[in-house]
Design an enzyme around this catalytic site. Structure first.
Site, PDB file in Angstrom:
ATOM      1  N   GLU A  44     105.729  66.677 -32.617  1.00 46.11           N
ATOM      2  CA  GLU A  44     105.693  67.618 -31.333  1.00 46.11           C
ATOM      3  C   GLU A  44     104.405  68.286 -31.210  1.00 46.11           C
ATOM      4  O   GLU A  44     103.738  68.650 -30.275  1.00 46.11           O
ATOM      5  CB  GLU A  44     106.993  68.269 -31.045  1.00 46.11           C
ATOM      6  CG  GLU A  44     107.030  69.144 -29.588  1.00 46.11           C
ATOM      7  CD  GLU A  44     108.412  69.717 -29.752  1.00 46.11           C
ATOM      8  OE1 GLU A  44     108.679  70.550 -28.616  1.00 46.11           O
ATOM      9  OE2 GLU A  44     109.148  69.624 -30.679  1.00 46.11           O
ATOM     10  N   GLY A  77     112.442  75.662 -25.336  1.00 43.93           N
ATOM     11  CA  GLY A  77     113.910  76.567 -25.447  1.00 43.93           C
ATOM     12  C   GLY A  77     114.411  76.558 -26.736  1.00 43.93           C
ATOM     13  O   GLY A  77     114.939  77.640 -27.008  1.00 43.93           O
ATOM     14  N   SER A  83     112.442  75.384 -29.834  1.00 45.87           N
ATOM     15  CA  SER A  83     111.582  75.571 -31.083  1.00 45.87           C
ATOM     16  C   SER A  83     110.020  76.086 -30.545  1.00 45.87           C
ATOM     17  O   SER A  83     109.882  76.040 -29.228  1.00 45.87           O
ATOM     18  CB  SER A  83     111.460  74.286 -31.719  1.00 45.87           C
ATOM     19  OG  SER A  83     110.839  73.304 -30.684  1.00 45.87           O
ATOM     20  N   THR A  84     109.268  76.502 -31.527  1.00 47.61           N
ATOM     21  CA  THR A  84     107.826  76.657 -31.086  1.00 47.61           C
ATOM     22  C   THR A  84     106.968  76.220 -32.170  1.00 47.61           C
ATOM     23  O   THR A  84     107.227  75.963 -33.239  1.00 47.61           O
ATOM     24  CB  THR A  84     107.766  78.281 -30.954  1.00 47.61           C
ATOM     25  OG1 THR A  84     106.442  78.658 -30.448  1.00 47.61           O
ATOM     26  CG2 THR A  84     107.896  78.910 -32.178  1.00 47.61           C
ATOM     27  N   GLN A  85     105.812  75.590 -31.670  1.00 48.82           N
ATOM     28  CA  GLN A  85     104.904  75.129 -32.399  1.00 48.82           C
ATOM     29  C   GLN A  85     103.268  75.737 -32.378  1.00 48.82           C
ATOM     30  O   GLN A  85     103.187  76.242 -31.481  1.00 48.82           O
ATOM     31  CB  GLN A  85     104.421  73.573 -32.012  1.00 48.82           C
ATOM     32  CG  GLN A  85     105.659  72.669 -32.144  1.00 48.82           C
ATOM     33  CD  GLN A  85     107.105  72.932 -31.491  1.00 48.82           C
ATOM     34  OE1 GLN A  85     108.061  73.234 -31.759  1.00 48.82           O
ATOM     35  NE2 GLN A  85     106.445  73.066 -30.080  1.00 48.82           N
TER      36      GLN A  85
END
Length: 506
Positions: free
Chosen positions: A183, A212, A214-216
């Site tokens: 992702e 909403g 997870s964050t990358q």
């Protein structure tokens, strides 16, 4: 001899002129052949030089996120561009309802929810391309969490989704969960592809993605070895260049799940009421403990003996909110040379960054997308927003659902804390971030990068070519031109006016 031949030719011409040349079979034949030759020459030239219509291929990607699903249709020329298809977004459709992970108890509804957007896709993609248009569904952090919690339920959701998608006339390629690494990496590809940085070999832009659940963060470090943590390294080869990418995905650190983490920290003792500095003064709601802790991100933290509900009050204090948010991070442990948070390796930040998805939507609502504004000013504006009474906020934004409206103060504080405390952006480097929604008409996100990567595995289709090869075309034109020239000479010879006969002088 040459003089005799010339004299003979003149004699022949005079004899031909003495007859009526227009009605002889030879003349008629020559005329017909000449006309045919001219028509043939014009026809061949027109057909050979007729513009070749561009052929396109299409691909469909469904982004099954934690909060909602979106469908994207991409198209690209059938001829590849340096082994990488030139992909652009043709159409998008937001699926009504929540993300497919929310249908764990009624999986068939997950499949049904996609029907309307899929029917729209049938209309958007040319009918003759339906059977060869690949269709993919990629599920992200919402389904990763559901799989952790109940793998049987997640399998049933995927089965329902597959059953629904297979009904449509596209080349269904499967539905699967993307890893957090995929992702993040495909989001990086999207940002740099749309800016033409990959094709031109320019310095790349980092990618910051906030969903909403997870964050990358993904970027190419400068003169720094990622081998210290191989799991955070991804190598791409695009447009003849190799890119050694750092990427990491933090599950449970999307804006919705991190709010649960913050509330869990404030309710760890099981109180009947909390005064939350991250919500506006005057905000007041009764919330259920079971609903709050109904997520793998916080389920193991549910306090024993807690009441059924708790009263959630807002205080609207940005500085105190930041302290609450900091409690969801662990900055104390790091076994590497340097870390971001929670013991995760991160090399020094490098270059410009594009921040998209929830980053953009939250900061756009708060009117804080201009990163040329000093970070202290950004914090002051956010503090003012958080301190605004709840009833005034509702009056100012009647078109926004109250659930989302109430969370902007927290989300804004979380974004600033994540960027500065988590990823180590400073007051100076904060200006290197650009909050983006679209680039050149395409939505920023992982789906375009995913589609772009997939085109490397789709065989290039031969473009429509002229009817004749170049050598054949030149030969035919040459022969016809020589024929026309010969006929022209014959005509000149047959119809040259006769000169007046002069008396011979003896």
């Amino acid at each position: 001899m040459s003089a005799q031949r010339a004299a003979g030719s003149l004699t022949d011409c005079r004899e031909m002129k003495e007859k009526n040349p227009w009605h002889t079979p030879v003349t008629i034949s020559i005329t017909v052949i000449g006309v045919i030759a001219i028509v043939a020459l014009v026809t061949v030239a027109v057909l050979q030089n007729k513009p070749v219509p561009q052929k396109y291929k299409y691909g469909i990607v469904l982004d099954a996120g934690s909060s909602h699903t979106a469908l994207y249709i991409y198209k690209w020329p059938a001829e590849k561009d340096n082994n990488t298809g030139r992909v652009e977004q043709e159409h998008s459709c937001k699926v009504k309802g929540k993300g497919i992970s929310s249908y764990a108890e009624t999986p068939w509804q997950a499949g049904e929810s996609l029907t309307e957007c899929m029917e729209d896709a049938v209309k958007q993609v040319p009918t003759k391309r339906h059977f060869e248009t690949p269709l993919y569904l990629g599920a992200t952090a919402g389904m990763r969490l559901l799989h952790m919690e109940n793998s049987v339920a997640s399998d049933k959701v995927f089965q329902a989704v597959e059953k629904s998608l297979q009904k449509f006339p596209f080349s269904y390629q499967g539905a699967r969960m993307l890893s957090g690494q995929e992702e993040g990496a495909f989001g990086w590809v999207t940002v740099n592809y749309l800016d033409d940085r990959l094709k031109q070999g320019l310095e790349t832009t980092g990618a910051l993605d906030l969903g909403g659940a997870s964050t990358q963060i993904s970027f190419v470090p400068k003169n720094y070895i990622i081998s210290e943590s191989p799991s955070n390294s991804v190598t791409f080869r695009l447009y003849g260049n190799d890119y050694n990418l750092y990427t990491h995905s933090f599950l449970c650190y999307g804006k919705d799940q991190v709010l649960r983490l913050a509330l869990a920290h404030q309710t760890k003792s099981g109180p009947g009421e909390i005064a939350d500095p991250c919500f506006h003064p005057g905000y007041s709601e009764s919330k259920n403990y079971s609903v709050l802790y109904d997520s793998p991100c916080v389920s193991d933290r549910k306090p024993q003996g807690a009441p059924v509900t708790f009263h959630h009050k807002g205080e609207g204090n940005f500085q105190q909110c930041q302290e609450v948010v900091k409690n969801v991070f662990n900055f104390t442990s790091c076994k590497y040379s340097r870390c971001s948070f929670n013991g995760v390796f991160q090399p020094p930040l490098h270059g410009q960054f594009g921040a998209f998805s929830a980053y953009y939507y939250v900061m756009d609502f708060l009117n804080l997308t201009d990163t040329s504004v000093p970070l202290t000013t950004v914090k002051d504006k956010l503090a003012k927003h958080c301190a605004t009474p709840w009833n005034q906020i509702i009056q100012q934004h009647p078109e926004i659902h109250v659930k989302y409206l109430a969370e902007y103060c927290f989300s804004g504080a979380y974004i600033l804390t994540l960027l500065t405390e988590g990823y180590n952006f400073t007051s100076e480097s904060y200006s290197s971030i650009k909050f983006i929604k679209k680039i050149k008409g395409s939505d920023a996100g992982w789906t375009l990068g995913y589609m772009l990567n997939l085109t490397n595995m789709i065989p290039a289709e031969a473009p429509d070519s002229p009817p004749l090869p170049h050598a054949g075309y030149v030969s035919i034109v040459t022969v016809i031109a020589l024929l026309i020239f010969t006929l022209f000479i014959i005509f000149l010879c047959r119809f040259r006016p006769s000169s007046s006969k002069q008396p011979q002088i003896v």
